[in-house]
Scaffold this motif. Structure first.
Motif, PDB file in Angstrom:
ATOM      1  N   ALA A  63      35.241  31.425  37.897  1.00  0.00           N
ATOM      2  CA  ALA A  63      36.016  32.609  37.545  1.00  0.00           C
ATOM      3  C   ALA A  63      37.405  32.557  38.183  1.00  0.00           C
ATOM      4  O   ALA A  63      37.575  32.063  39.301  1.00  0.00           O
ATOM      5  N   ASP A  64      38.388  33.094  37.466  1.00  0.00           N
ATOM      6  CA  ASP A  64      39.753  33.142  37.995  1.00  0.00           C
ATOM      7  C   ASP A  64      39.933  34.345  38.923  1.00  0.00           C
ATOM      8  O   ASP A  64      39.048  35.193  39.052  1.00  0.00           O
ATOM      9  N   ASP A  65      41.089  34.419  39.572  1.00  0.00           N
ATOM     10  CA  ASP A  65      41.353  35.487  40.533  1.00  0.00           C
ATOM     11  C   ASP A  65      41.307  36.872  39.881  1.00  0.00           C
ATOM     12  O   ASP A  65      40.844  37.835  40.500  1.00  0.00           O
ATOM     13  N   ALA A  66      41.770  36.988  38.652  1.00  0.00           N
ATOM     14  CA  ALA A  66      41.742  38.280  37.964  1.00  0.00           C
ATOM     15  C   ALA A  66      40.306  38.758  37.766  1.00  0.00           C
ATOM     16  O   ALA A  66      40.012  39.949  37.911  1.00  0.00           O
ATOM     17  N   THR A  67      39.412  37.834  37.459  1.00  0.00           N
ATOM     18  CA  THR A  67      37.996  38.190  37.289  1.00  0.00           C
ATOM     19  C   THR A  67      37.394  38.631  38.621  1.00  0.00           C
ATOM     20  O   THR A  67      36.665  39.619  38.689  1.00  0.00           O
ATOM     21  N   LEU A  68      37.707  37.899  39.703  1.00  0.00           N
ATOM     22  CA  LEU A  68      37.202  38.286  41.021  1.00  0.00           C
ATOM     23  C   LEU A  68      37.712  39.678  41.412  1.00  0.00           C
ATOM     24  O   LEU A  68      36.961  40.498  41.946  1.00  0.00           O
ATOM     25  N   ASP A  69      38.991  39.961  41.124  1.00  0.00           N
ATOM     26  CA  ASP A  69      39.545  41.289  41.407  1.00  0.00           C
ATOM     27  C   ASP A  69      38.828  42.358  40.588  1.00  0.00           C
ATOM     28  O   ASP A  69      38.536  43.443  41.101  1.00  0.00           O
ATOM     29  N   HIS A  70      38.538  42.057  39.341  1.00  0.00           N
ATOM     30  CA  HIS A  70      37.807  42.996  38.480  1.00  0.00           C
ATOM     31  C   HIS A  70      36.410  43.262  39.051  1.00  0.00           C
ATOM     32  O   HIS A  70      35.975  44.418  39.125  1.00  0.00           O
ATOM     33  N   TRP A  71      35.714  42.212  39.468  1.00  0.00           N
ATOM     34  CA  TRP A  71      34.379  42.383  40.043  1.00  0.00           C
ATOM     35  C   TRP A  71      34.438  43.218  41.314  1.00  0.00           C
ATOM     36  O   TRP A  71      33.602  44.072  41.546  1.00  0.00           O
ATOM     37  N   GLN A  72      35.449  42.983  42.147  1.00  0.00           N
ATOM     38  CA  GLN A  72      35.589  43.725  43.396  1.00  0.00           C
ATOM     39  C   GLN A  72      35.754  45.209  43.109  1.00  0.00           C
ATOM     40  O   GLN A  72      35.065  46.043  43.701  1.00  0.00           O
ATOM     41  N   GLN A  73      36.644  45.563  42.196  1.00  0.00           N
ATOM     42  CA  GLN A  73      36.871  46.976  41.888  1.00  0.00           C
ATOM     43  C   GLN A  73      35.650  47.597  41.210  1.00  0.00           C
ATOM     44  O   GLN A  73      35.230  48.703  41.546  1.00  0.00           O
ATOM     45  N   ALA A  74      35.062  46.880  40.259  1.00  0.00           N
ATOM     46  CA  ALA A  74      33.887  47.400  39.552  1.00  0.00           C
ATOM     47  C   ALA A  74      32.708  47.581  40.506  1.00  0.00           C
ATOM     48  O   ALA A  74      31.973  48.569  40.405  1.00  0.00           O
ATOM     49  N   ALA A  75      32.530  46.657  41.436  1.00  0.00           N
ATOM     50  CA  ALA A  75      31.422  46.774  42.397  1.00  0.00           C
ATOM     51  C   ALA A  75      31.622  47.980  43.314  1.00  0.00           C
ATOM     52  O   ALA A  75      30.661  48.677  43.644  1.00  0.00           O
ATOM     53  N   ARG A  76      32.860  48.259  43.719  1.00  0.00           N
ATOM     54  CA  ARG A  76      33.137  49.460  44.532  1.00  0.00           C
ATOM     55  C   ARG A  76      32.719  50.720  43.792  1.00  0.00           C
ATOM     56  O   ARG A  76      32.243  51.675  44.388  1.00  0.00           O
ATOM     57  N   GLU A  77      32.914  50.722  42.481  1.00  0.00           N
ATOM     58  CA  GLU A  77      32.614  51.902  41.674  1.00  0.00           C
ATOM     59  C   GLU A  77      31.145  51.981  41.268  1.00  0.00           C
ATOM     60  O   GLU A  77      30.609  53.064  41.085  1.00  0.00           O
ATOM     61  N   LYS A  78      30.481  50.845  41.109  1.00  0.00           N
ATOM     62  CA  LYS A  78      29.121  50.819  40.566  1.00  0.00           C
ATOM     63  C   LYS A  78      28.016  50.628  41.605  1.00  0.00           C
ATOM     64  O   LYS A  78      26.879  50.992  41.359  1.00  0.00           O
ATOM     65  N   CYS A  79      28.323  50.054  42.750  1.00  0.00           N
ATOM     66  CA  CYS A  79      27.307  49.846  43.780  1.00  0.00           C
ATOM     67  C   CYS A  79      26.899  51.204  44.344  1.00  0.00           C
ATOM     68  O   CYS A  79      27.725  51.926  44.911  1.00  0.00           O
ATOM     69  N   PRO A  80      25.615  51.588  44.211  1.00  0.00           N
ATOM     70  CA  PRO A  80      25.190  52.901  44.701  1.00  0.00           C
ATOM     71  C   PRO A  80      25.433  53.097  46.197  1.00  0.00           C
ATOM     72  O   PRO A  80      25.805  54.187  46.637  1.00  0.00           O
ATOM     73  N   PHE A  81      25.256  52.069  46.990  1.00  0.00           N
ATOM     74  CA  PHE A  81      25.439  52.175  48.435  1.00  0.00           C
ATOM     75  C   PHE A  81      26.922  52.391  48.759  1.00  0.00           C
ATOM     76  O   PHE A  81      27.282  53.275  49.538  1.00  0.00           O
ATOM     77  N   ALA A  82      27.788  51.567  48.159  1.00  0.00           N
ATOM     78  CA  ALA A  82      29.228  51.710  48.394  1.00  0.00           C
ATOM     79  C   ALA A  82      29.707  53.087  47.939  1.00  0.00           C
ATOM     80  O   ALA A  82      30.467  53.763  48.644  1.00  0.00           O
ATOM     81  N   TYR A  83      29.254  53.515  46.774  1.00  0.00           N
ATOM     82  CA  TYR A  83      29.642  54.830  46.259  1.00  0.00           C
ATOM     83  C   TYR A  83      29.225  55.933  47.225  1.00  0.00           C
ATOM     84  O   TYR A  83      29.968  56.876  47.462  1.00  0.00           O
ATOM     85  N   SER A  84      28.043  55.798  47.796  1.00  0.00           N
ATOM     86  CA  SER A  84      27.539  56.814  48.726  1.00  0.00           C
ATOM     87  C   SER A  84      28.363  56.866  50.011  1.00  0.00           C
ATOM     88  O   SER A  84      28.489  57.931  50.622  1.00  0.00           O
ATOM     89  N   ILE A  85      28.920  55.751  50.422  1.00  0.00           N
ATOM     90  CA  ILE A  85      29.763  55.732  51.616  1.00  0.00           C
ATOM     91  C   ILE A  85      31.140  56.313  51.299  1.00  0.00           C
ATOM     92  O   ILE A  85      31.668  57.141  52.041  1.00  0.00           O
ATOM     93  N   ILE A  86      31.709  55.872  50.201  1.00  0.00           N
ATOM     94  CA  ILE A  86      33.039  56.341  49.813  1.00  0.00           C
ATOM     95  C   ILE A  86      33.031  57.845  49.543  1.00  0.00           C
ATOM     96  O   ILE A  86      33.968  58.557  49.870  1.00  0.00           O
ATOM     97  N   ASN A  87      31.947  58.335  48.972  1.00  0.00           N
ATOM     98  CA  ASN A  87      31.785  59.757  48.659  1.00  0.00           C
ATOM     99  C   ASN A  87      30.670  60.290  49.543  1.00  0.00           C
ATOM    100  O   ASN A  87      29.522  60.370  49.125  1.00  0.00           O
ATOM    101  N   ALA A  88      31.025  60.637  50.755  1.00  0.00           N
ATOM    102  CA  ALA A  88      30.054  60.981  51.798  1.00  0.00           C
ATOM    103  C   ALA A  88      28.904  61.847  51.286  1.00  0.00           C
ATOM    104  O   ALA A  88      29.092  62.796  50.542  1.00  0.00           O
TER     105      ALA A  88
END
Length: 119
Positions: free
Chosen positions: A84-109
């Motif tokens: 995967a290229d850098d743009a794809t990795l950046d997309h995965w990083q942002q999408a994972a922040r939004e879709k990962c239930p654990f990350a979402y729970s931390i970001i939104n206390a």
């Protein structure tokens, strides 16, 4: 069966992971699973995945020295072996922040309710 202990500096013997280590493990596992799912959904084969979860802590509150949050920062780094290229990795990083239930729970206390009861 999971075992937990507290680090020696906090009154434990350090014979098992402490609760914050389990927290980091859970967050890292969830976030990495989300990245892996995104790659799979996009048809990208991953030859390998490594995850590093770290916390930057200020323990002054534990010792009643200050009223600062214990965790100043948590970082998750997911390293993937793929084409995967850098743009794809950046997309995965942002999408994972939004879709990962654990990350979402931390970001939104999460509101926390606690109780201590007799057995």
């Amino acid at each position: 069966q999971l075992h937990a202990d507290i680090a020696p500096g906090f009154g434990g013997a350090g014979l098992a992971p402490d609760p914050l280590q389990y927290f980091l493990f859970g967050l890292g596992a969830c976030y990495a699973a989300t990245v892996i799912t995104l790659a799979s959904m996009e048809g990208v084969a991953l030859a390998g995945v490594q995850v590093v979860a770290e916390n930057h802590a200020d323990v002054s509150r534990v010792y009643d020295l200050a009223d600062k949050p214990l965790m100043e920062l948590v970082t998750i780094t997911v390293r993937v072996d793929c084409d995967a290229d850098d743009a794809t990795l950046d997309h995965w990083q942002q999408a994972a922040r939004e879709k990962c239930p654990f990350a979402y729970s931390i970001i939104n206390a999460i509101p926390l309710e606690t109780t201590v009861e007799r057995l």
